[in-house]
Write a protein that holds these residues in place. Structure first.
Motif, PDB file in Angstrom:
ATOM      1  N   GLY A  68      14.214 178.817 -25.262  1.00  0.00           N
ATOM      2  CA  GLY A  68      15.518 178.286 -25.671  1.00  0.00           C
ATOM      3  C   GLY A  68      16.348 177.850 -24.488  1.00  0.00           C
ATOM      4  N   ARG A  73      18.714 175.590 -26.866  1.00  0.00           N
ATOM      5  CA  ARG A  73      18.778 176.738 -27.767  1.00  0.00           C
ATOM      6  C   ARG A  73      18.753 176.327 -29.234  1.00  0.00           C
ATOM      7  NH1 ARG A  73      23.475 179.057 -23.807  1.00  0.00           N
ATOM      8  NH2 ARG A  73      22.099 180.150 -22.340  1.00  0.00           N
ATOM      9  N   PHE A  77      15.767 177.479 -31.660  1.00  0.00           N
ATOM     10  CA  PHE A  77      16.219 178.282 -32.798  1.00  0.00           C
ATOM     11  C   PHE A  77      15.821 177.627 -34.119  1.00  0.00           C
ATOM     12  CE2 PHE A  77      19.721 178.922 -35.922  1.00  0.00           C
ATOM     13  CZ  PHE A  77      19.534 180.280 -36.173  1.00  0.00           C
ATOM     14  N   GLY A 117      17.375 183.314 -30.168  1.00  0.00           N
ATOM     15  CA  GLY A 117      18.104 182.052 -30.248  1.00  0.00           C
ATOM     16  C   GLY A 117      19.436 182.171 -30.959  1.00  0.00           C
TER      17      GLY A 117
END
Length: 503
Positions: A68, A73, A77, A117
Motif C-alpha cells: 500500500g 493505499r 486496499f 490498508g
C-alpha cells in the motif's frame, strides 16, 4: 468536495472494509460445527478452514502494508476488498471442504491487503490532532462488528445457511469499492518502501509447513514422512526467514525492532495470550453445539458477555494503565484470563450455561479487557514514532500467527486425547468388529461422528455416552492448554514490562 466530507468518506470506506474481515473472523468459528456436518468434514479439515485464512493473513499482512505504501493505499486496499469478496463468494458456493479451504486461503490474501490498508487510509487522511478520534471511531466499529459476528453467523446458519455469512460480504464490498472509486483519493508516503517478497514466501512456507505437520500428526503420527517432512521444512524455512530478514535491504520484518525489551516482551505476551484465545474460541462452538445441543444462534449469543466486556471496559483499562503503568494490567489481565479458562475446564459436565460457562467466560473477558489497551499502548510506545506502522503490523501478525499455531498444537493434543479415550471406551462395549472399525475410522470427526444405523438402541446410547465423555475430556485438555499459554503470558508481562517510572 470539502476536506471534511472527503475524510468522512475515507473513514466510512475503512470501517466497512475492515468490518468484512472482523465479522468473518468471529462468525466463521460459530458456524464450524454446522458446516462440518453439511460437508462431512473431519476436524483436521475444519481446522484448515480457519488455518488457511490465518496462515496467509499472518504471513502476508506486513507485505500488504508495504504494498500500500509503495503502490498507493487506496489501490491496494480496494484490491484487497475485491479479492476478499470474490473469495467469500467462492466460500459460499463451496461444494466440499477442500474447495472451501482453498477459497479461505485466497480470502486470507485479500485480508492481508485490506486490513493494514484500512487504517493506513485513515491515518493518511487525518491530521495529527484529529487522527486519534478517527482511529477511535474505527476501533469502536471494529469492536461492534466483532461482537455482532458470532450472533449474526449463528442466526444465518440456523435460519438460512452457513453459506449466507460469506455471501453477506458481496454488498458490503460493492459499497466500499464504489466509495473508493468515487470519493477516496489515493495516498502514499513521500518515500516508497522496498518490498520483501522472499521474506513473505519464507514466512508462508515456515508457518504453513509447521501448521500442516501439527494438524496431520494425530492421524498419521509424527513418524509419517509427510508429517515429519513438513515440520522439518517449516523449521528450515522459518530459520531461513530470520537469516534473510537480517540481511535484506528492505526487510519485511526488521529484526532490530526487537532490541526494545518492551516491544519484544509485548509481542511474546501477544503470542501466548492470543494463542490461548484462538484455541479456546476454536473449540467452544463444538462443545456448545455438538455436545450441549445449543442452536447456532444460541452458541453465538453465548459469547456476547465476552464481547460486551471488551467494548465497555477497554477505554477505562487504557486510562488505568496510563495512571499505574502497563506492568500490573499486563500481569493481572492474562492471569485472570487463565483463571477463566481453568474455571470452564473444571466446571462439572452437564451444568447450565449460567453455572458452567458464564463465570469462566466473564473472568476471561475481564482479563482480556484489562490487557488489550495497555498491550497496544506498550507496543506503540516502545518504538520510535516513525516505526509506529511497522510496530502495529508486527503485533497484528504475531497475534494472527499465535492463533494459527495454537489451533494446530491444541487441536493435535485434543484429537489425540479424544482418540485414546474413545478407543478405550469402545473396547468395553460388545460391538461387532465391523461396527467398531467403522466408528474408529471416524475418530477424526470427534463429536460429529455418525453411529451406524444397524446398532441397537441400547448400544447407541452407550456409544453416545462414550463420545460425549471422550469429547469432554479432550475439550477440558484444550482449555487447560489454553490456560497454560495465558499463564505464560502473565509471566512474560511480569518479567519484561518495566514498572512505571523506572528506567
Amino acid at each position: 468536495m470539502r476536506q471534511h466530507d472527503a475524510r468522512r468518506w475515507v473513514l466510512i470506506a475503512g470501517v466497512l472494509g475492515s468490518s468484512m474481515a472482523f465479522i468473518d473472523a468471529t462468525a466463521v468459528n460459530v458456524i464450524l460445527p454446522v458446516l462440518q456436518n453439511d460437508l462431512r468434514a473431519t476436524v483436521a479439515e475444519v481446522q484448515w478452514v480457519i488455518e488457511a485464512y490465518q496462515l496467509f493473513l499472518a504471513a502476508l499482512i506486513l507485505l500488504g502494508g508495504a504494498l500500500g505504501d509503495r503502490f498507493g493505499r487506496r489501490r491496494v486496499f480496494a484490491a484487497g476488498v475485491f479479492i476478499f469478496a470474490v473469495a467469500s463468494a467462492a466460500c459460499g458456493f463451496a461444494p466440499s471442504a477442500v474447495f472451501l479451504i482453498g477459497a479461505r486461503a485466497i480470502q486470507g490474501i485479500g485480508g492481508a491487503l485490506l486490513t493494514p490498508g484500512s487504517l493506513a487510509l485513515i491515518t493518511g487522511a487525518y491530521e495529527d490532532t484529529e487522527r486519534g478520534a478517527a482511529i477511535g471511531s474505527w476501533s469502536a466499529f471494529s469492536a461492534l462488528t466483532s461482537a455482532a459476528g458470532p450472533v449474526l453467523g449463528g442466526w444465518l446458519a440456523q435460519h438460512l445457511s452457513w453459506r449466507a455469512i460469506f455471501f453477506l460480504n458481496a454488498p458490503i464490498a460493492a459499497a466500499v469499492l464504489a466509495i473508493c472509486l468515487l470519493r477516496v483519493k489515493d495516498s502514499r508516503p513521500a518515500q516508497k518502501p522496498g518490498l520483501d517478497p522472499g521474506g513473505a514466501l519464507l514466512a508462508t512456507l515456515g508457518l504453513g509447513g509447521i501448521t500442516y505437520g501439527l494438524i496431520e500428526s494425530p492421524q498419521r503420527g509424527f513418524a509419517d514422512a509427510a508429517v515429519a517432512g513438513s515440520l522439518v521444512a517449516g523449521a528450515i524455512a522459518s530459520l531461513a526467514f530470520i537469516v534473510v530478514e537480517s540481511r535484506a535491504r528492505a526487510p519485511m520484518l526488521p529484526l532490530d525492532i526487537f532490541r526494545s525489551r518492551a516491544f519484544a516482551g509485548a509481542n511474546l505476551l501477544t503470542l501466548f495470550l492470543y494463542g490461548a484465545l484462538g484455541g479456546f474460541f476454536f473449540f467452544l462452538p463444538f462443545d456448545l453445539i455438538q455436545l450441549r445441543g445449543y442452536s447456532p444462534t444460541q452458541a453465538g449469543a453465548a459469547l456476547l458477555p465476552f464481547a460486551a466486556l471488551l467494548f465497555a471496559g477497554s477505554r477505562s483499562a487504557g486510562a488505568l494503565a496510563v495512571r499505574i503503568g502497563a506492568r500490573k494490567p499486563l500481569t493481572l489481565g492474562p492471569a485472570l484470563a487463565a483463571a477463566g479458562l481453568v474455571v470452564m475446564a473444571l466446571s462439572p459436565s452437564g451444568g447450565s450455561y449460567w453455572t458452567s460457562t458464564l463465570p469462566g467466560l466473564l473472568l476471561l473477558g475481564i482479563g482480556m479487557t484489562t490487557t488489550i489497551a495497555p498491550l497496544t499502548t506498550t507496543v506503540m510506545s516502545s518504538c520510535p514514532q516513525a516505526r509506529a506502522g511497522l510496530a502495529s503490523g508486527v503485533n497484528n501478525a504475531v497475534a494472527r500467527g499465535a492463533s494459527l499455531l495454537a489451533i494446530a498444537v491444541i487441536g493435535a493434543a485434543a484429537i489425540a486425547s479424544f482418540s485414546a479415550r474413545f478407543e478405550e471406551g469402545l473396547a468395553k462395549l460388545p460391538l461387532a468388529p465391523q461396527v467398531r472399525s467403522e466408528l474408529l475410522a471416524q475418530r477424526s470427526r470427534l463429536a460429529a461422528l455418525e453411529i451406524p444405523r444397524s446398532v441397537s438402541a441400547h448400544l447407541r446410547k452407550s456409544i453416545e455416552s462414550t463420545v460425549a465423555s471422550s469429547f469432554r475430556d479432550s475439550f477440558r485438555l484444550a482449555l487447560l492448554l489454553a490456560a497454560s499459554l495465558a499463564l505464560a503470558s502473565a509471566l512474560v508481562g511480569l518479567l519484561t514490562i518495566r514498572v512505571k517510572g523506572r528506567r
